[in-house]
Design a protein around this motif. Structure first.
Motif, PDB file in Angstrom:
ATOM      1  N   THR A   6       0.848  -1.188   0.000  1.00 33.17           N
ATOM      2  CA  THR A   6       0.000   0.000   0.000  1.00 33.17           C
ATOM      3  C   THR A   6       0.881   1.234   0.000  1.00 33.17           C
ATOM      4  OG1 THR A   6      -1.825  -1.077   1.166  1.00 33.17           O
ATOM      5  CG2 THR A   6      -1.723   1.324   1.279  1.00 33.17           C
ATOM      6  N   ALA A   7       0.602   2.157  -0.916  1.00 32.32           N
ATOM      7  CA  ALA A   7       1.355   3.402  -1.039  1.00 32.32           C
ATOM      8  C   ALA A   7       0.469   4.591  -0.697  1.00 32.32           C
ATOM      9  CB  ALA A   7       1.916   3.547  -2.448  1.00 32.32           C
ATOM     10  N   ILE A   8       0.985   5.469   0.133  1.00 34.38           N
ATOM     11  CA  ILE A   8       0.320   6.729   0.449  1.00 34.38           C
ATOM     12  C   ILE A   8       1.014   7.822  -0.353  1.00 34.38           C
ATOM     13  CG2 ILE A   8      -0.257   8.390   2.260  1.00 34.38           C
ATOM     14  CD1 ILE A   8       0.024   6.085   4.293  1.00 34.38           C
ATOM     15  N   VAL A   9       0.244   8.586  -1.120  1.00 32.80           N
ATOM     16  CA  VAL A   9       0.810   9.655  -1.949  1.00 32.80           C
ATOM     17  C   VAL A   9       0.140  10.966  -1.572  1.00 32.80           C
ATOM     18  CG1 VAL A   9       1.266  10.484  -4.283  1.00 32.80           C
ATOM     19  CG2 VAL A   9       1.193   8.013  -3.830  1.00 32.80           C
ATOM     20  N   THR A  10       0.895  11.886  -0.981  1.00 33.51           N
ATOM     21  CA  THR A  10       0.323  13.194  -0.647  1.00 33.51           C
ATOM     22  C   THR A  10       0.389  14.106  -1.868  1.00 33.51           C
ATOM     23  OG1 THR A  10       2.342  14.319   0.135  1.00 33.51           O
ATOM     24  CG2 THR A  10       1.197  12.869   1.704  1.00 33.51           C
ATOM     25  N   GLY A  11      -0.541  15.050  -1.925  1.00 32.08           N
ATOM     26  CA  GLY A  11      -0.631  15.883  -3.118  1.00 32.08           C
ATOM     27  C   GLY A  11      -0.910  15.037  -4.337  1.00 32.08           C
ATOM     28  N   GLY A  12      -1.744  14.007  -4.153  1.00 36.45           N
ATOM     29  CA  GLY A  12      -1.918  13.005  -5.195  1.00 36.45           C
ATOM     30  C   GLY A  12      -3.021  13.265  -6.200  1.00 36.45           C
ATOM     31  N   SER A  13      -3.653  14.428  -6.144  1.00 36.89           N
ATOM     32  CA  SER A  13      -4.795  14.675  -7.019  1.00 36.89           C
ATOM     33  C   SER A  13      -4.418  15.251  -8.377  1.00 36.89           C
ATOM     34  CB  SER A  13      -5.794  15.611  -6.329  1.00 36.89           C
ATOM     35  OG  SER A  13      -5.221  16.886  -6.128  1.00 36.89           O
ATOM     36  N   ARG A  14      -3.161  15.707  -8.531  1.00 38.16           N
ATOM     37  CA  ARG A  14      -2.783  16.312  -9.806  1.00 38.16           C
ATOM     38  C   ARG A  14      -1.268  16.304  -9.958  1.00 38.16           C
ATOM     39  NH1 ARG A  14      -1.872  22.259  -9.254  1.00 38.16           N
ATOM     40  NH2 ARG A  14      -1.868  22.751  -7.031  1.00 38.16           N
ATOM     41  N   GLY A  15      -0.824  16.678 -11.136  1.00 37.02           N
ATOM     42  CA  GLY A  15       0.593  16.890 -11.392  1.00 37.02           C
ATOM     43  C   GLY A  15       1.458  15.693 -11.072  1.00 37.02           C
ATOM     44  N   ILE A  16       2.575  15.950 -10.400  1.00 33.13           N
ATOM     45  CA  ILE A  16       3.540  14.905 -10.080  1.00 33.13           C
ATOM     46  C   ILE A  16       2.911  13.847  -9.182  1.00 33.13           C
ATOM     47  CG2 ILE A  16       5.657  14.449  -8.776  1.00 33.13           C
ATOM     48  CD1 ILE A  16       6.753  17.111  -9.871  1.00 33.13           C
ATOM     49  N   ASP A  30      -1.737  -0.850  -3.926  1.00 32.92           N
ATOM     50  CA  ASP A  30      -2.946  -0.135  -3.532  1.00 32.92           C
ATOM     51  C   ASP A  30      -2.554   1.296  -3.184  1.00 32.92           C
ATOM     52  OD1 ASP A  30      -4.514  -2.436  -3.800  1.00 32.92           O
ATOM     53  OD2 ASP A  30      -4.148  -3.055  -1.732  1.00 32.92           O
ATOM     54  N   ILE A  31      -3.471   2.221  -3.417  1.00 33.51           N
ATOM     55  CA  ILE A  31      -3.112   3.640  -3.327  1.00 33.51           C
ATOM     56  C   ILE A  31      -4.055   4.406  -2.405  1.00 33.51           C
ATOM     57  CG2 ILE A  31      -2.720   5.778  -4.611  1.00 33.51           C
ATOM     58  CD1 ILE A  31      -0.781   3.585  -5.421  1.00 33.51           C
ATOM     59  N   ALA A  32      -3.456   5.136  -1.446  1.00 30.70           N
ATOM     60  CA  ALA A  32      -4.183   6.116  -0.645  1.00 30.70           C
ATOM     61  C   ALA A  32      -3.786   7.494  -1.148  1.00 30.70           C
ATOM     62  CB  ALA A  32      -3.844   5.964   0.836  1.00 30.70           C
ATOM     63  N   VAL A  33      -4.733   8.194  -1.748  1.00 28.61           N
ATOM     64  CA  VAL A  33      -4.479   9.508  -2.334  1.00 28.61           C
ATOM     65  C   VAL A  33      -4.810  10.581  -1.299  1.00 28.61           C
ATOM     66  CG1 VAL A  33      -5.119  11.130  -4.158  1.00 28.61           C
ATOM     67  CG2 VAL A  33      -5.029   8.678  -4.648  1.00 28.61           C
ATOM     68  N   ILE A  34      -3.789  11.310  -0.851  1.00 29.25           N
ATOM     69  CA  ILE A  34      -3.990  12.413   0.085  1.00 29.25           C
ATOM     70  C   ILE A  34      -4.088  13.710  -0.716  1.00 29.25           C
ATOM     71  CG2 ILE A  34      -3.040  13.687   2.041  1.00 29.25           C
ATOM     72  CD1 ILE A  34      -3.709  10.894   2.826  1.00 29.25           C
ATOM     73  N   TYR A  35      -5.121  14.493  -0.440  1.00 33.72           N
ATOM     74  CA  TYR A  35      -5.292  15.744  -1.174  1.00 33.72           C
ATOM     75  C   TYR A  35      -5.756  16.830  -0.223  1.00 33.72           C
ATOM     76  CZ  TYR A  35     -10.366  15.112  -0.969  1.00 33.72           C
ATOM     77  OH  TYR A  35     -11.656  14.971  -0.537  1.00 33.72           O
ATOM     78  N   ALA A  36      -5.611  18.083  -0.656  1.00 31.68           N
ATOM     79  CA  ALA A  36      -5.949  19.217   0.208  1.00 31.68           C
ATOM     80  C   ALA A  36      -7.293  19.838  -0.120  1.00 31.68           C
ATOM     81  CB  ALA A  36      -4.855  20.289   0.114  1.00 31.68           C
ATOM     82  N   GLY A  37      -7.642  19.925  -1.416  1.00 29.12           N
ATOM     83  CA  GLY A  37      -8.820  20.709  -1.734  1.00 29.12           C
ATOM     84  C   GLY A  37      -9.757  20.168  -2.793  1.00 29.12           C
ATOM     85  N   ASN A  38      -9.221  19.630  -3.883  1.00 30.05           N
ATOM     86  CA  ASN A  38     -10.049  19.273  -5.027  1.00 30.05           C
ATOM     87  C   ASN A  38     -10.535  17.824  -4.918  1.00 30.05           C
ATOM     88  OD1 ASN A  38     -11.166  18.714  -7.568  1.00 30.05           O
ATOM     89  ND2 ASN A  38      -9.779  20.145  -8.600  1.00 30.05           N
ATOM     90  N   THR A  39     -11.706  17.661  -4.313  1.00 34.22           N
ATOM     91  CA  THR A  39     -12.243  16.326  -4.087  1.00 34.22           C
ATOM     92  C   THR A  39     -12.495  15.588  -5.398  1.00 34.22           C
ATOM     93  OG1 THR A  39     -13.270  17.010  -2.012  1.00 34.22           O
ATOM     94  CG2 THR A  39     -14.142  15.034  -3.046  1.00 34.22           C
ATOM     95  N   ASP A  40     -13.057  16.278  -6.376  1.00 29.18           N
ATOM     96  CA  ASP A  40     -13.371  15.629  -7.654  1.00 29.18           C
ATOM     97  C   ASP A  40     -12.109  15.077  -8.321  1.00 29.18           C
ATOM     98  OD1 ASP A  40     -16.025  16.190  -7.295  1.00 29.18           O
ATOM     99  OD2 ASP A  40     -16.051  17.940  -8.624  1.00 29.18           O
ATOM    100  N   ALA A  41     -11.040  15.873  -8.295  1.00 33.56           N
ATOM    101  CA  ALA A  41      -9.791  15.431  -8.921  1.00 33.56           C
ATOM    102  C   ALA A  41      -9.206  14.234  -8.190  1.00 33.56           C
ATOM    103  CB  ALA A  41      -8.780  16.573  -8.954  1.00 33.56           C
TER     104      ALA A  41
END
Length: 242
Positions: A6-16, A30-41
């Motif tokens: 399982t990989a946790i990726v912060t800032g995972g909603s866009r770009g790098i 398996d991926i846990a996507v950590i994001y700050a604002g854009n839920t849809d992305a």
């Protein structure tokens, strides 16, 4: 190659971050996507991981600069995935400005997200890694943290700090089977670098072009699997920081 990880990726909603999440998913993680604002992305990235690569993936909204919130999110990830094996600290912001005119809050915000945020994530994931007797931390720093960059004293300081954090964590946690490395991208074509399109430094890139987010993702994939590499700072910069 990364199945049952399982990989946790912060800032995972866009770009790098998005490119890294998709790359690790393509390798079976398996991926846990950590994001700050854009839920849809963020939900779109999670859905793409599930649908294209057949892995488990879920999005988590989290301010990485908030110690208590990170603790809660890591606990939820543990509940959802059972554990974690890879942490990619990619979340980052910029608040560019000349030193003589920089506001204190702009300096603090960048350090809190880019550097303290990485500490918070490592601090709360360390217990999972130690119990597993394995773990891989990949910090996304920048060539700005190696070279410095006028108008970015806050950003460069945060990224230089990440290099020191990487090496200290690598030394401290190596006896537990945990590796910690960093990637230092140069000019990578993302939303964050749109304002750098006319930067004269672009002409000094030996390879003659900006990089792609996928170039950084390839480096992350290597470090995720490189079991005898720790404490390294891998430049992905077209040669600009040679």
């Amino acid at each position: 190659m990364l199945k049952e990880k399982t990989a946790i990726v912060t800032g995972g909603s866009r770009g790098i971050g998005k490119a890294i999440a998709l790359k690790l998913a393509s390798m079976g993680a398996d991926i846990a996507v950590i994001y700050a604002g854009n839920t849809d992305a963020a939900e779109a990235v999670s859905r793409q991981c599930r649908e294209e690569y057949g892995v488990n993936a879920k999005a988590y909204r989290c301010d990485v600069a908030d110690y208590a919130t990170v603790k809660e999110n890591v606990a939820q990830i543990k509940a959802d995935f059972g554990t974690a094996h890879i942490l990619v600290n990619n979340a980052g912001i910029t608040r560019d400005g000349l030193l003589a005119m920089m506001k204190e809050e702009d300096y603090d915000a960048v350090l809190d997200t880019n550097l303290k945020g990485a500490f918070n994530m490592i601090r709360h994931c360390a217990g999972l890694f130690i119990r597993n007797r394995e773990g891989c931390v990949i910090n996304i720093t920048s060539v700005a943290g190696i070279m410095g960059n006028a108008g970015q004293c806050n950003y460069a300081a945060s990224k230089a700090g990440l290099i020191g954090l990487t090496k200290s964590v690598a030394r401290e946690l190596a006896p537990k089977g945990i590796r910690c490395n960093a990637i230092a991208p140069g000019f990578i074509a993302t939303d964050m670098t749109e304002s750098q399109a006319e930067n004269p430094l672009l002409e000094k890139i030996p390879l003659g072009r900006m990089g792609k987010a996928e170039d950084v993702a390839d480096a992350a994939a290597f470090l995720a699997c490189a079991e005898y590499v720790t404490g390294e700072v891998l430049r992905v910069d077209g040669g600009i920081a040679m």
